[in-house]
Motif scaffolding. Structure first.
Motif, mmCIF file in Angstrom:
data_model
loop_
_atom_site.group_PDB
_atom_site.id
_atom_site.type_symbol
_atom_site.label_atom_id
_atom_site.label_comp_id
_atom_site.label_asym_id
_atom_site.label_seq_id
_atom_site.Cartn_x
_atom_site.Cartn_y
_atom_site.Cartn_z
ATOM 1 N N UNK A 22 0.826 -1.216 0.000
ATOM 2 C CA UNK A 22 0.000 0.000 0.000
ATOM 3 C C UNK A 22 0.860 1.266 0.000
ATOM 4 N N UNK A 23 2.090 1.174 0.500
ATOM 5 C CA UNK A 23 2.982 2.338 0.569
ATOM 6 C C UNK A 23 3.685 2.624 -0.762
ATOM 7 N N UNK A 24 3.792 1.616 -1.610
ATOM 8 C CA UNK A 24 4.491 1.808 -2.882
ATOM 9 C C UNK A 24 3.699 2.719 -3.801
ATOM 10 N N UNK B 267 0.335 2.432 -14.791
ATOM 11 C CA UNK B 267 -1.020 1.863 -14.725
ATOM 12 C C UNK B 267 -0.970 0.386 -14.337
ATOM 13 N N UNK B 268 -0.023 -0.363 -14.907
ATOM 14 C CA UNK B 268 0.133 -1.781 -14.574
ATOM 15 C C UNK B 268 0.430 -1.946 -13.089
ATOM 16 N N UNK B 269 1.375 -1.151 -12.567
ATOM 17 C CA UNK B 269 1.718 -1.246 -11.145
ATOM 18 C C UNK B 269 0.527 -0.892 -10.254
ATOM 19 N N UNK C 283 -2.711 -1.161 -11.005
ATOM 20 C CA UNK C 283 -3.707 -2.232 -11.079
ATOM 21 C C UNK C 283 -3.250 -3.452 -10.294
ATOM 22 N N UNK C 284 -1.969 -3.810 -10.428
ATOM 23 C CA UNK C 284 -1.434 -4.955 -9.687
ATOM 24 C C UNK C 284 -1.510 -4.698 -8.183
ATOM 25 N N UNK C 285 -1.225 -3.471 -7.775
ATOM 26 C CA UNK C 285 -1.258 -3.116 -6.356
ATOM 27 C C UNK C 285 -2.674 -3.182 -5.798
ATOM 28 N N UNK C 286 -3.678 -2.984 -6.621
ATOM 29 C CA UNK C 286 -5.064 -2.990 -6.127
ATOM 30 C C UNK C 286 -5.575 -4.402 -5.853
ATOM 31 N N UNK C 287 -4.965 -5.415 -6.435
ATOM 32 C CA UNK C 287 -5.459 -6.791 -6.290
ATOM 33 C C UNK C 287 -5.044 -7.411 -4.963
#
Length: 198
Positions: free
Chosen positions: A127-129, A179-181, A183-187
Motif C-alpha cells: 500500500x505504501x508503494x 497503470x500496470x503497477x 492495477x497490480x497493487x489494487x489486487x
C-alpha cells in the motif's frame, strides 16, 4: 478497432470481453473469432492498457474499471450484455454484476482475480508503494523482452507471443507501466471479508 471517448478518457474496443492484468483486447481475438458468428462481440482495452487512455492519478481498481466498462456500454448504447472477463477482467465483471446487475444478461468468468483469503504479509508495505515510480523506472526492451518471454508459458509462438508483445507494448511505456503497477497493487491488498471486504 474503435476508440470511444468516456468519462475515464479514450477507451479502445475491438468488435469479446475484458482482458486480464497486463493484457489487452488482443487476448480476446480467439474468443471474438468463436463468438462473432452468433453475437456482436466487443473487446475492451481497460484504461491504462493497450490503446486506451492512461491517466496518471486513476485508482486502477475494480470499481474504477467497472465504471469505465459501464461508460463504454453507455457510449455504445448497450443496455444489457453478456459479459466475459479474464483474470483482472473477471474481477471487473464481478464488480459490475454486484453494482449493476440489471446491465447483464450473463457473466462468464475465466480465472477471475479475487481477494486473497490467506494471510497477506506484504499488503501493508504494498500500500505504501507509489505506482507513479513506474514513470521513472527505465526498462530497456533488451532486458524486459527475454525476461517476460521466459516467465510466460507458450510465449515463443502463437497467441502466447501475441500476448507478450501486447504486454511489452504497454509495459515499456512509462504511463502504461505506472497503470500496470497501480492495477497490480489494487489486487493483492483487497480485503476478502468484513465491512470493506469483497
Amino acid at each position: 478497432m474503435h476508440c470511444e471517448q468516456t468519462s475515464a478518457g479514450r477507451v479502445s474496443t475491438l468488435q469479446a470481453g475484458i482482458h486480464g492484468l497486463g493484457a489487452t483486447k488482443a487476448s480476446f481475438l480467439p474468443t471474438i473469432a468463436a463468438l462473432s458468428p452468433s453475437f456482436r462481440t466487443i473487446a475492451i482495452d481497460l484504461p491504462g492498457f493497450g490503446d486506451a487512455a492512461k491517466p496518471l492519478r486513476a485508482a486502477y481498481d475494480a470499481p474504477f474499471f467497472a465504471r469505465s466498462v459501464v461508460d463504454v456500454l453507455d457510449t455504445l448504447g448497450l443496455t444489457r450484455v453478456h459479459l466475459v472477463g479474464h483474470s483482472l477482467g473477471g474481477r471487473v465483471a464481478l464488480e459490475i454484476a454486484m453494482r449493476q446487475p440489471d446491465r447483464l444478461q450473463s457473466v462468464t468468468l475465466m480465472m477471475p482475480s479475487m481477494a486473497w483469503r490467506r494471510t497477506r504479509p506484504w499488503a501493508p508495505y504494498l500500500r505504501l508503494l507509489r505506482p507513479e515510480l513506474g514513470l521513472l523506472q527505465p526498462v530497456p526492451r533488451a532486458i524486459a523482452d527475454p525476461l517476460v518471454r521466459h516467465l510466460v508459458p507458450g510465449a515463443a509462438a502463437g497467441w502466447g507471443a501475441v500476448a507478450v508483445d501486447e504486454f511489452l507494448r504497454g509495459f515499456l511505456d512509462p504511463r502504461g507501466r505506472a497503470a500496470f503497477y497501480a492495477a497490480a497493487r489494487s489486487i493483492y491488498p483487497e480485503e476478502p471479508s468484513g465491512p470493506d471486504g469483497f
